[in-house]
Design a protein around this motif. Structure first.
Motif, short mmCIF file in Angstrom:
data_model
loop_
_atom_site.label_atom_id
_atom_site.label_comp_id
_atom_site.label_asym_id
_atom_site.label_seq_id
_atom_site.Cartn_x
_atom_site.Cartn_y
_atom_site.Cartn_z
N GLY A 110 3.76 3.51 -4.52
CA GLY A 110 4.04 4.22 -5.76
C GLY A 110 3.72 3.44 -7.01
O GLY A 110 4.29 3.71 -8.07
N LEU A 132 0.84 -1.19 0.00
CA LEU A 132 0.00 0.00 0.00
C LEU A 132 0.88 1.25 0.00
O LEU A 132 1.89 1.29 0.70
N TYR A 133 0.51 2.23 -0.79
CA TYR A 133 1.24 3.51 -0.88
C TYR A 133 2.70 3.34 -1.29
O TYR A 133 3.57 4.07 -0.82
N THR A 172 -2.83 -4.21 -4.64
CA THR A 172 -2.03 -4.01 -3.44
C THR A 172 -1.86 -5.35 -2.75
O THR A 172 -2.81 -6.11 -2.60
#
Length: 114
Positions: free
Chosen positions: A11, A8-9, A60
């Motif tokens: 890029g 998650l997060y 994800t």
């Protein structure tokens, strides 16, 4: 199909936008993301076939860390992992992005001119 996965997060969307020279609007038209949010009772083979028709699929990774105590959450996590395996199998290119750094797992690097 290009399959992008990673934490998650990490890029994932920013990476593929940069690699292919896409605007946010173009990415919305050519990609689907958050495919890990799958119903545990879904027909994963059929869903993988449907998703693999898209140009770019982004998921994800949710299989790491503490295993949920809730049975439904565990089943959803299992379904997400199995779906990712099916998508990776069907993909021409598989890339894992972590901390904004891409790692090619299968196929060739995508590029804006290709």
């Amino acid at each position: 199909m290009i399959f992008i996965t990673g934490p998650l997060y990490a890029g994932k969307r920013a990476y593929i936008r940069s690699a292919l020279g896409l605007s946010e609007a173009e990415l919305k038209n050519r990609a689907v993301w958050d495919v890990q949010n799958v119903d545990p009772g879904a027909d994963l083979e059929a869903l993988a076939d449907q998703l693999s028709a898209r140009e770019i699929v982004i998921a994800t990774e949710i299989g790491g860390g503490v295993v949920p105590m809730d049975a439904r959450a565990r089943a959803q996590r299992e379904a997400a992992g199995r779906l990712s395996c099916l998508l990776a199998e069907r993909a021409d290119t598989v890339i894992r992005v972590c901390c904004g750094l891409p790692q090619l797992l299968k196929g060739e690097w995508p590029c804006a001119s290709g």
